[in-house]
Design an enzyme around this catalytic site. Structure first.
Site, PDB file in Angstrom:
ATOM      1  N   THR A 249       7.109   7.461  -0.555  1.00 41.94           N
ATOM      2  CA  THR A 249       6.428   7.500   0.742  1.00 41.94           C
ATOM      3  C   THR A 249       6.500   6.145   1.437  1.00 41.94           C
ATOM      4  O   THR A 249       6.365   6.075   2.651  1.00 41.94           O
ATOM      5  CB  THR A 249       4.943   7.878   0.574  1.00 41.94           C
ATOM      6  OG1 THR A 249       4.408   7.077  -0.475  1.00 41.94           O
ATOM      7  CG2 THR A 249       4.775   9.345   0.229  1.00 41.94           C
TER       8      THR A 249
ATOM      9  N   ASP B 266       6.628  -2.269  -4.149  1.00 44.51           N
ATOM     10  CA  ASP B 266       6.672  -2.989  -5.424  1.00 44.51           C
ATOM     11  C   ASP B 266       6.345  -4.469  -5.245  1.00 44.51           C
ATOM     12  O   ASP B 266       5.633  -5.065  -6.050  1.00 44.51           O
ATOM     13  CB  ASP B 266       8.064  -2.859  -6.065  1.00 44.51           C
ATOM     14  CG  ASP B 266       8.427  -1.410  -6.309  1.00 44.51           C
ATOM     15  OD1 ASP B 266       7.528  -0.554  -6.239  1.00 44.51           O
ATOM     16  OD2 ASP B 266       9.613  -1.135  -6.564  1.00 44.51           O
TER      17      ASP B 266
ATOM     18  N   GLY C 269      13.899  -1.682 -16.577  1.00 41.34           N
ATOM     19  CA  GLY C 269      14.441  -0.310 -16.559  1.00 41.34           C
ATOM     20  C   GLY C 269      13.401   0.766 -16.769  1.00 41.34           C
ATOM     21  O   GLY C 269      13.731   1.939 -16.867  1.00 41.34           O
TER      22      GLY C 269
ATOM     23  N   SER D  82       9.966  -4.487 -12.887  1.00 41.49           N
ATOM     24  CA  SER D  82      10.138  -5.808 -13.492  1.00 41.49           C
ATOM     25  C   SER D  82      10.830  -6.743 -12.495  1.00 41.49           C
ATOM     26  O   SER D  82      10.602  -7.955 -12.510  1.00 41.49           O
ATOM     27  CB  SER D  82      10.947  -5.711 -14.784  1.00 41.49           C
ATOM     28  OG  SER D  82      12.211  -5.139 -14.526  1.00 41.49           O
ATOM     29  N   SER D  83      11.625  -6.185 -11.593  1.00 39.74           N
ATOM     30  CA  SER D  83      12.327  -7.041 -10.624  1.00 39.74           C
ATOM     31  C   SER D  83      11.340  -7.684  -9.649  1.00 39.74           C
ATOM     32  O   SER D  83      11.422  -8.885  -9.378  1.00 39.74           O
ATOM     33  CB  SER D  83      13.397  -6.250  -9.873  1.00 39.74           C
ATOM     34  OG  SER D  83      12.831  -5.158  -9.192  1.00 39.74           O
TER      35      SER D  83
HETATM   36  C1  GLA Z   1      11.155   2.144  -6.045  1.00 37.34           C
HETATM   37  C2  GLA Z   1      11.161   1.318  -4.767  1.00 37.34           C
HETATM   38  C3  GLA Z   1       9.832   1.464  -4.012  1.00 37.34           C
HETATM   39  C4  GLA Z   1       9.452   2.940  -3.827  1.00 37.34           C
HETATM   40  C5  GLA Z   1       9.589   3.694  -5.153  1.00 37.34           C
HETATM   41  C6  GLA Z   1       9.384   5.178  -4.981  1.00 37.34           C
HETATM   42  O1  GLA Z   1      10.234   1.618  -6.949  1.00 37.34           O
HETATM   43  O2  GLA Z   1      11.369  -0.041  -5.061  1.00 37.34           O
HETATM   44  O3  GLA Z   1       9.915   0.800  -2.775  1.00 37.34           O
HETATM   45  O4  GLA Z   1      10.224   3.525  -2.831  1.00 37.34           O
HETATM   46  O5  GLA Z   1      10.845   3.492  -5.768  1.00 37.34           O
HETATM   47  O6  GLA Z   1       8.084   5.447  -4.591  1.00 37.34           O
END
Ligand code: GLA
Length: 349
Positions: free
Chosen positions: A17, A150, A100, A105-106
């Site tokens: 989303t 993230d 992974g 982790s990134s």
């Molecule tokens: C990855 C992407 C996020 C998000 C998710 C799915 O983690 O880095 O930005 O889009 O997938 O919700």
């Protein structure tokens, strides 16, 4: 020597989303990535992380190489492009966020490194600015067209509470996780890695195509009526839209249920999220379905779903306080007997 850290993230609900200007609800993993950094007088960057090839380059010579060093190169590239005065440095990275596993982790690495650089070179950047810098690094140098969830989570999330992020308004609310709820996370052992990036970027492009077809700025503005209108023309795009519309609704409902301490309602929403990711967004794989089922069948567990982008990585479940450790162990055992794979319990620690 400057030392800084950042956590991984586990998104309670609101998947795929963020890049549709929608709602997400991540929390921090207890596992963190730690960076120790010593500034140098020259422009040389050297970074080591146990078990990985060391990274070495000169500032200004950052190029995409397709390895983990891209996260480091991306960070220094973004900072110098934005005019921040940094010099070379030696750094060591120690991470407990499993790579992974779909736990970002990134982003943990990017934010921890940015924090260490902020301290070492007195950069005028707040945590939100770090999140945007990390996102730019990942999008423009690493080459993953990810959303910003993230990086914002790694920069701002804390354990014991979730961040309700409205991506359209860039509005963030801290939502306490009641002590009656425990979170389980099991890594399926199937890496969500860069090879899957193609499928991620493709889903994103489909969402953008659907928004164009509907004549709206983003799928945040889509409705179930739009899904019905689109279905006869393009059933696949209609399913993608239905996932985004229903997932945003589930985030709202989840936050309300969490505030009311209604774990069983939260669990039902988590189950519905998994079904939608599997059937409408088509980002699950058999192993994740088996692992989610294995978790659901445990005593005290209220719902389970894949977490992160999908195609591998981890499964999240909600459990009554006191039930999580036993449920996680038993579910991992069942997963092994059904698939022959070893699931690693990431939470509870
Ligand atoms: C990855 C992407 C996020 C998000 C998710 C799915 O983690 O880095 O930005 O889009 O997938 O919700």
């Amino acid at each position: 020597m400057y030392r800084a850290d950042a956590p991984g993230r586990v998104n309670l609900i609101g998947e795929h989303t963020d890049y549709n200007e929608g709602l997400v609800l991540p929390t921090a993993t207890p596992q963190r990535t730690v960076v120790e950094l010593s500034p140098r007088e020259d422009q040389v960057v050297r970074v080591e992380s146990l078990g990985y090839m060391p990274v070495a380059y000169r500032l200004g010579e950052e190029r995409h190489a397709g390895d983990w060093g891209d996260y480091v190169r991306g960070v220094t590239w973004v900072l110098t492009n934005a005019g921040h005065q940094i010099r070379g440095f030696d750094a060591g990275i120690a991470s407990r966020v499993p790579p992974g596993a779909g736990l970002s982790s990134s982003a943990a690495l990017e934010i921890a490194l940015l924090r260490a650089l902020r301290d070492a070179f007195s950069l005028a950047l707040d945590d939100m600015a770090l999140a945007y810098a990390a996102h730019k690094a990942e999008r423009d140098l690493v080459g993953a067209r990810v959303g910003t969830m993230d990086q914002i989570a790694a920069a701002l999330a804390r354990t014991g509470e979730a961040l309700l992020i409205d991506m359209r308004k860039a509005n963030i609310e801290r939502v306490p996780i009641p002590e009656s709820v425990e979170i389980i996370v099991i890594d399926s052992g199937i890496a969500h890695d860069n090879a899957k990036q193609g499928a991620y970027n493709e889903r994103r492009a489909q969402c953008e195509a659907a928004a164009r077809r509907l004549g709206i700025a983003s799928l945040r503005d889509a409705t179930l009526g739009d899904v019905e209108r689109l279905a006869p023309q393009d059933a696949m795009l209609a399913r993608r839209v239905r996932h985004v519309v229903s997932e945003n609704e589930r985030v709202r409902a989840f936050v309300a249920a969490l505030a009311a301490g209604d774990v069983s309602r939260c669990g039902a929403l988590v189950d519905a999220s998994h079904a939608s990711l599997r059937e409408d967004f088509e980002v699950s794989i058999e192993e994740l379905d088996v692992l989610a089922d294995a978790l659901r069948s445990q005593r005290g567990v209220h719902g389970a779903r894949l977490v992160g982008a999908g195609f591998g990585g981890s499964v999240l479940a909600l459990a009554n306080a006191g039930c999580a450790a036993d449920a996680a162990r038993a579910a991992a055992e069942r997963y092994r007997s059904r698939t022959g794979r070893t699931g690693r319990v990431v939470m509870p620690v």
